[in-house]
Write an enzyme that holds these catalytic residues in place. Structure first.
Site, short mmCIF file in Angstrom:
data_model
loop_
_atom_site.label_atom_id
_atom_site.label_comp_id
_atom_site.label_asym_id
_atom_site.label_seq_id
_atom_site.Cartn_x
_atom_site.Cartn_y
_atom_site.Cartn_z
CG ASP A 82 -1.78 0.88 1.42
OD1 ASP A 82 -2.14 1.77 0.05
OD2 ASP A 82 -1.93 1.57 2.46
CG ASP A 94 -1.15 7.19 0.63
OD1 ASP A 94 -0.43 7.93 0.34
OD2 ASP A 94 -2.40 7.17 0.14
MG LIG Z 1 -3.05 3.17 4.01
#
Ligand SMILES: [Mg+2]
Ligand SMILES: [Zn+2]
Length: 187
Positions: free
Chosen positions: A8, A10
């Protein structure tokens, strides 16, 4: 076939900023470059998979998203680390930009981004891993039949770890600890 780490963006690779649009706000999470180097040294592809509904919501454009990606790539390159490919879901059912405002099969926890990457890079999903900061990331790994996933406590992870459903989830403090744990299980 190849093995991959799906990451992922962020809260995992870079610090969580709510709907980040400005490359000037990009900061790598501690240990991110080292973690990515370790994954590559162990023979894994490193693929970023990120929900970016801010595009559908009209908060930023695909061009701004690409500018942020360039900034992250430059910061990683300065530390001899590299992401092999970036996959985004720019959609949202309740967006305002018509082109992106619809139901899709790529918004995590749906497995679309991972399935697309697997097809394009010939990735063996049952031998691949995911690292995320939300339970929905962990569900994505399950939905794509990945080998294993770790929730990091950076980004949203600090709150997500207390949510229902987190009881059986593997957790580590950050991406580097997660990489070490997942790689140590493969020796
Ligand atoms: Mg995230
Ligand atoms: Zn999508």
């Amino acid at each position: 076939m190849k093995k991959a780490f799906f990451l992922d963006r962020d809260g995992v690779i870079i610090e969580e900023r709510n709907y980040l649009a400005d490359p000037g706000q990009v900061a790598l999470c501690p240990g991110a470059a080292e973690a990515i180097r370790k994954m590559r040294e162990a023979g894994y592809l490193v693929i970023a998979v990120s929900n970016q509904s801010g595009v559908a919501r009209g908060y930023f454009t695909m061009e701004q998203l690409a500018a942020v990606e360039q900034k992250i790539n430059a910061l990683l390159e300065a530390e001899n680390a590299r992401i092999d490919a970036w996959y985004y879901c720019p959609h949202h059912r309740k967006g305002i930009v018509p082109e992106f405002s619809r139901e899709c099969d790529c918004r995590k926890p749906k497995p679309g981004l991972l399935l697309k990457a697997a097809e394009e890079f010939d990735i063996d999903l049952p031998h691949s891993f995911l690292i995320g900061d939300k339970l929905s990331d962990i569900r994505t790994a399950e939905n794509a039949r990945c080998r294993s996933a770790v929730l990091v406590l950076t980004g949203h992870g600090a709150e997500e770890k207390n949510l229902p459903g987190a009881e059986d989830v593997q957790m580590e403090k950050d991406i580097l600890a997660a990489a070490r744990r997942l790689l140590s299980g493969t020796e």
